[in-house]
Design a protein around this motif. Structure first.
Motif, PDB file in Angstrom:
ATOM      1  N   THR A 290       1.133  -1.449   0.202  1.00 51.59           N
ATOM      2  CA  THR A 290       0.519   0.148  -0.115  1.00 51.59           C
ATOM      3  C   THR A 290       0.846   1.328   0.198  1.00 51.59           C
ATOM      4  N   SER A 291      -0.031   2.106  -1.217  1.00 53.30           N
ATOM      5  CA  SER A 291       1.936   3.565  -1.564  1.00 53.30           C
ATOM      6  C   SER A 291       1.192   4.401  -0.233  1.00 53.30           C
ATOM      7  N   THR A 292       2.073   5.288  -0.053  1.00 58.11           N
ATOM      8  CA  THR A 292       1.658   6.811   1.039  1.00 58.11           C
ATOM      9  C   THR A 292       0.412   7.409   0.056  1.00 58.11           C
ATOM     10  N   ALA A 293       0.562   7.315  -1.185  1.00 59.34           N
ATOM     11  CA  ALA A 293      -0.477   8.103  -1.629  1.00 59.34           C
ATOM     12  C   ALA A 293      -1.509   7.474  -1.329  1.00 59.34           C
ATOM     13  N   ALA A 294      -1.938   5.969  -1.199  1.00 61.79           N
ATOM     14  CA  ALA A 294      -3.755   5.502  -0.960  1.00 61.79           C
ATOM     15  C   ALA A 294      -3.735   6.241   0.488  1.00 61.79           C
ATOM     16  N   LEU A 295      -2.426   6.141   1.665  1.00 60.89           N
ATOM     17  CA  LEU A 295      -2.935   6.129   2.441  1.00 60.89           C
ATOM     18  C   LEU A 295      -3.336   7.792   3.125  1.00 60.89           C
ATOM     19  N   GLN A 296      -2.866   8.463   2.033  1.00 58.46           N
ATOM     20  CA  GLN A 296      -3.394  10.273   1.884  1.00 58.46           C
ATOM     21  C   GLN A 296      -4.380  10.496   1.231  1.00 58.46           C
ATOM     22  N   ALA A 297      -4.969   9.452   0.125  1.00 58.71           N
ATOM     23  CA  ALA A 297      -6.104   9.636  -0.216  1.00 58.71           C
ATOM     24  C   ALA A 297      -7.258   9.225   0.993  1.00 58.71           C
ATOM     25  N   GLU A 298      -6.745   7.791   1.112  1.00 63.98           N
ATOM     26  CA  GLU A 298      -8.409   7.391   2.544  1.00 63.98           C
ATOM     27  C   GLU A 298      -7.925   8.281   3.781  1.00 63.98           C
TER      28      GLU A 298
END
Length: 284
Positions: free
Chosen positions: A35-43
């Motif tokens: 899981t990427s940092t971008a995915a967590l930022q989107a969450e």
């Protein structure tokens, strides 16, 4: 992971681990390497939108870095998931000395129906396109031939496009019950789109979820006997509030089932059931 802010490990999914954080009032959700940092930022962005809409969600706080892995700090919610309630009830119903009240099914269906309607009553800007997300997941899914993927996408293209707030992964593990209200977690797949897609995903999970192997076989028999009644009660409550009934959701079953084939969090056995259902709908 060594960190003075950590408490006990609370849970784990396909993309993250969850720990108590700085006491008992918060948790930290830490991304796994897939899981990427971008995915967590989107969450985090989606969670803040849901919170600002006044929806029953854990309050999101901030991103943190844990030994090179990104994480999000949330308010801690104490409650049991709908899926755990289903499994516990199935296990108890398999024991002759453990009768249950039918009202338990009705209360959960009513609470969950109201929760979905509350989410879908909002329309917000700056959200991903549900249609684009579903199509991307169908294209990347294994288990289906290219011709079957094209046929499912053709079905998706015939469906109307709406612009309501949708959770994107409203499975029974992401809905926590606290007495007689509910909280929905894990907003990483949230989007702007059709409530019918969210509802189809929830129905698919109830209809095809496979029990953990450690539970007695009698529990699986009891769960199978109650799946469709749970769906019926849930849809009765949701339709009363929204006017959207099961007939509106039927056309979404095949596209959402195909989308779920790209998910990490369901078993191979469940994916085989979904493939069979998709093929039945495409070739009947």
């Amino acid at each position: 992971m060594m960190n003075n802010s950590f408490g006990d490990k609370i849970g784990e999914g396909g993309c993250s681990e969850v720990f108590a954080w700085e006491g008992e009032s918060n948790i930290v959700k830490i991304a796994k390497p897939n899981t990427s940092t971008a995915a967590l930022q989107a969450e985090l962005h989606h969670s803040r939108i849901a919170w600002e809409c006044g929806l029953p969600v854990p309050q999101p706080f901030e991103m943190v870095d844990i030994e090179g892995q990104p994480g999000i700090v949330f308010e801690r919610i104490y409650g049991e998931s709908i899926m755990k309630r289903f499994l516990d009830r199935a296990a108890k119903r398999s024991e002759p000395q453990k009768p249950l009240h039918e009202s338990d099914d009705y209360i959960e269906a009513r609470v969950t129906g109201r929760l979905f309607h509350q989410i879908h009553s909002h329309s917000v800007a700056n959200m991903p396109s549900q249609w684009a997300n579903i199509k991307r997941d169908i294209v990347s899914a294994q288990y289906l031939s290219e011709s079957d993927k094209a046929a499912v996408i053709a079905l998706l293209d015939q469906l109307p496009i709406k612009y309501q707030l949708c959770h994107g992964d409203p499975n029974p593990n992401n809905i926590l019950l606290r007495e007689h209200d509910a909280v929905v977690i894990d907003w990483n797949n949230a989007s702007s789109g059709n409530p019918e897609a969210d509802l189809a995903e929830y129905i698919i999970m109830i209809r095809y979820a496979i029990l953990p192997p450690q539970l007695p076989s009698e529990a699986s028999v009891m769960l199978d006997a109650t799946r469709e009644n749970s769906i019926r009660l849930f849809m009765k409550e949701y339709e009363k509030l929204s006017g959207i009934g099961y007939a509106h959701i039927e056309p979404w079953i095949a596209p959402i089932a195909a989308r779920k084939l790209s998910a990490d969090g369901i078993s191979e056995s469940e994916k085989k059931l979904l493939v069979n259902e998709i093929k039945r709908r495409l070739h009947s």
